[in-house]
Design a protein around this motif. Structure first.
Motif, PDB file in Angstrom:
ATOM      1  N   CYS A  68      -5.314  -3.013   3.653  1.00  0.00           N
ATOM      2  CA  CYS A  68      -5.346  -2.077   4.781  1.00  0.00           C
ATOM      3  C   CYS A  68      -4.310  -2.456   5.844  1.00  0.00           C
ATOM      4  CB  CYS A  68      -6.736  -2.069   5.401  1.00  0.00           C
ATOM      5  SG  CYS A  68      -6.846  -1.035   6.865  1.00  0.00           S
ATOM      6  N   CYS A 125      -6.656  -3.284   9.487  1.00  0.00           N
ATOM      7  CA  CYS A 125      -7.442  -4.521   9.616  1.00  0.00           C
ATOM      8  C   CYS A 125      -6.899  -5.615   8.704  1.00  0.00           C
ATOM      9  CB  CYS A 125      -8.911  -4.263   9.326  1.00  0.00           C
ATOM     10  SG  CYS A 125      -9.282  -3.900   7.604  1.00  0.00           S
ATOM     11  N   CYS A 171     -10.065   2.851   4.137  1.00  0.00           N
ATOM     12  CA  CYS A 171     -10.563   1.473   4.187  1.00  0.00           C
ATOM     13  C   CYS A 171     -12.065   1.450   4.452  1.00  0.00           C
ATOM     14  CB  CYS A 171      -9.829   0.712   5.292  1.00  0.00           C
ATOM     15  SG  CYS A 171     -10.482  -0.935   5.583  1.00  0.00           S
ATOM     16  N   CYS A 224     -12.737  -0.675   8.095  1.00  0.00           N
ATOM     17  CA  CYS A 224     -12.431  -0.150   9.433  1.00  0.00           C
ATOM     18  C   CYS A 224     -12.269   1.362   9.446  1.00  0.00           C
ATOM     19  CB  CYS A 224     -11.191  -0.835  10.004  1.00  0.00           C
ATOM     20  SG  CYS A 224      -9.659  -0.345   9.209  1.00  0.00           S
TER      21      CYS A 224
HETATM   22 ZN   LIG Z   1      -9.078  -1.558   7.337  1.00  0.00          ZN
END
Ligand SMILES: [Zn+2]
Length: 147
Positions: free
Chosen positions: A18, A21, A39, A42
């Motif tokens: 990702c 994050c 994701c 997050c």
């Molecule tokens: Zn993420």
């Protein structure tokens, strides 16, 4: 490595790294939607270009890392258990408690947290052995390729 035969066939799967994050996750932790990979940690939409082929082991097996910390636990970075390879940059934490929470989230065991606390109390700096579970937000910005 020519002619090298791994002892165990390792299944390769599409994994997401990702861009928000920095977490690295297996297929069970992200969803494909509207041409994006979402994701699971997050909720950020990633372009499909952020998908990587990785061995299933890379996203299911825990690792062991060292977390070096200083300034009473307000700065920390990840180090390989070889004590030489730097795995990530120095990250600032609000307080020793915030760092401890992060270590717990990443997978530190009770014993490891206990040791970390003792060391923190004694001198406010040091390095703690921490178990790193897969499928976590990459709070320490670890370069997984170096694990
Ligand atoms: Zn993420």
């Amino acid at each position: 490595m020519v002619g090298y035969q791994p002892k165990r066939a390792n299944k390769v799967v599409a994994c997401l790294v990702c861009w928000t994050c920095h977490g690295r996750m297996g297929p069970n932790h992200f969803t494909l939607k509207d041409g994006c990979a979402v994701c699971g940690f997050c909720g950020t939409k990633n372009p499909l270009g952020n998908l990587r082929k990785m061995s299933i082991q890379e996203v299911t097996a825990p690792s062991e890392i060292l977390v070096c910390f200083t300034r009473a636990g307000t700065a920390a970075h990840a180090l390989h258990v070889d004590c030489k390879t730097v795995l990530g940059p120095w990250i600032e934490f609000q307080s020793a408690e915030t760092l401890e929470k992060a270590l717990r989230y990443l997978g530190a065991t009770e014993e490891q947290i206990e040791e970390h606390r003792n060391q923190m109390k004694r001198c406010g700096q040091g390095s703690s052995n921490i178990r790193l579970l897969p499928n976590r937000k990459n709070l320490l910005r670890i370069n997984y390729g170096k694990l």
